[in-house]
Design a protein around this motif. Structure first.
Motif, short mmCIF file in Angstrom:
data_model
loop_
_atom_site.label_atom_id
_atom_site.label_comp_id
_atom_site.label_asym_id
_atom_site.label_seq_id
_atom_site.Cartn_x
_atom_site.Cartn_y
_atom_site.Cartn_z
N LYS A 139 -7.00 26.82 -2.08
CA LYS A 139 -7.18 25.37 -1.90
C LYS A 139 -5.99 24.61 -2.47
O LYS A 139 -5.42 23.74 -1.81
N PHE A 140 -5.65 24.96 -3.70
CA PHE A 140 -4.53 24.26 -4.34
C PHE A 140 -3.21 24.54 -3.61
O PHE A 140 -2.41 23.63 -3.41
N THR A 175 -12.15 21.50 -8.91
CA THR A 175 -13.27 20.66 -9.32
C THR A 175 -13.53 19.56 -8.30
O THR A 175 -12.75 19.36 -7.36
N ASP A 176 -14.60 18.83 -8.52
CA ASP A 176 -14.94 17.70 -7.66
C ASP A 176 -13.86 16.62 -7.75
O ASP A 176 -13.58 15.92 -6.78
N MET A 177 -13.24 16.48 -8.94
CA MET A 177 -12.16 15.49 -9.11
C MET A 177 -10.94 15.85 -8.25
O MET A 177 -10.29 14.96 -7.71
N ASP A 178 -10.65 17.14 -8.14
CA ASP A 178 -9.53 17.58 -7.30
C ASP A 178 -9.80 17.22 -5.84
O ASP A 178 -8.91 16.73 -5.14
N LYS A 179 -11.03 17.47 -5.40
CA LYS A 179 -11.40 17.15 -4.02
C LYS A 179 -11.29 15.65 -3.78
O LYS A 179 -10.78 15.21 -2.75
N LYS A 180 -11.74 14.85 -4.75
CA LYS A 180 -11.66 13.39 -4.61
C LYS A 180 -10.22 12.90 -4.58
O LYS A 180 -9.90 11.97 -3.84
N LEU A 181 -9.36 13.52 -5.35
CA LEU A 181 -7.95 13.14 -5.34
C LEU A 181 -7.33 13.38 -3.97
O LEU A 181 -6.63 12.52 -3.42
N ILE A 197 0.04 16.22 -5.42
CA ILE A 197 0.95 17.37 -5.32
C ILE A 197 1.16 18.01 -6.69
O ILE A 197 1.08 19.23 -6.83
N VAL A 198 1.43 17.20 -7.70
CA VAL A 198 1.66 17.73 -9.04
C VAL A 198 0.39 18.40 -9.56
O VAL A 198 0.44 19.50 -10.12
N ASN A 199 -0.76 17.77 -9.36
CA ASN A 199 -2.03 18.34 -9.79
C ASN A 199 -2.28 19.69 -9.10
O ASN A 199 -2.66 20.66 -9.76
N ILE A 203 0.83 -1.21 0.00
CA ILE A 203 0.00 0.00 0.00
C ILE A 203 0.87 1.26 0.00
O ILE A 203 0.44 2.30 -0.48
N ARG A 204 2.10 1.14 0.48
CA ARG A 204 2.98 2.32 0.48
C ARG A 204 3.13 2.89 -0.93
O ARG A 204 3.22 4.09 -1.12
N TRP A 205 3.17 1.99 -1.94
CA TRP A 205 3.34 2.45 -3.33
C TRP A 205 2.10 3.20 -3.81
O TRP A 205 2.20 4.19 -4.54
N ILE A 206 0.93 2.73 -3.39
CA ILE A 206 -0.32 3.43 -3.75
C ILE A 206 -0.35 4.81 -3.09
O ILE A 206 -0.69 5.81 -3.73
N VAL A 207 0.03 4.86 -1.82
CA VAL A 207 0.05 6.14 -1.09
C VAL A 207 1.04 7.10 -1.75
O VAL A 207 0.71 8.27 -1.98
N LEU A 208 2.23 6.62 -2.05
CA LEU A 208 3.23 7.49 -2.70
C LEU A 208 2.74 7.99 -4.05
O LEU A 208 2.90 9.18 -4.37
N LEU A 209 2.15 7.11 -4.84
CA LEU A 209 1.65 7.50 -6.16
C LEU A 209 0.54 8.54 -6.03
O LEU A 209 0.57 9.58 -6.69
N LEU A 210 -0.44 8.28 -5.17
CA LEU A 210 -1.53 9.24 -4.97
C LEU A 210 -1.01 10.57 -4.46
O LEU A 210 -1.46 11.64 -4.90
#
Length: 146
Positions: free
Chosen positions: A115-116, A38-44, A24-26, A12-19
């Motif tokens: 927010k960003f 957007t709602d997608m940003d909030k979900k991310l 951060i980049v987004n 799961i560490r890899w999923i956490v790091l990727l997310l």
């Protein structure tokens, strides 16, 4: 059972790091370009926080069941024991704290740029703490890549 939790925690560490990196980049790209939140940003941001909390809960289970965490006065003299008992645990707790606070701020702010910027700042601090606290194989702490 401990082995199952250890493998889950490692994977799961890899999923956490990727997310976390994607969030951060987004946030940085949209903060600098002045795009709307957007709602997608909030979900991310939310999914990053959720996976981080799941990872942290598994870590707490491992903290009290893993043979790598030794509760004794001699633990502080051994670098590997001290790492798992104090250093790893504290850095990960702080990283989860920064992610949770960052998500809370993102949720409460009304200005999209703020927010960003807030999400970027808190999540970046958390990423630095995570990278410093992960028992990478090259650190000689008895952990592998997975």
């Amino acid at each position: 059972m401990v082995n199952m939790f250890r493998h889950a925690h490692s994977g799961i560490r890899w999923i956490v790091l990727l997310l976390l990196i994607v969030a951060i980049v987004n946030a940085f790209m949209k903060w600098r370009s002045g795009k709307s939140f957007t709602d997608m940003d909030k979900k991310l941001f939310l999914f990053t926080m959720i996976f981080t909390h799941v990872q942290f809960i598994i870590g707490i289970v491992l903290y009290f069941t893993s043979p790598k965490v030794v509760f004794s006065g001699e633990s502080m003299k051994n670098a590997v024991n001290r790492f798992y008992l104090v250093e790893h645990s504290l850095m990960m707790f702080l990283a989860v704290l920064f992610i949770t606070i960052g998500y809370g701020k993102v949720k409460r702010l009304t200005d999209d740029t703020a927010k960003f910027k807030s999400g970027f700042t808190y999540y970046l601090i958390a990423l630095v703490l995570l990278l410093a606290g992960i028992p990478w194989p090259f650190r000689g702490l008895g952990a592998g890549w997975f």
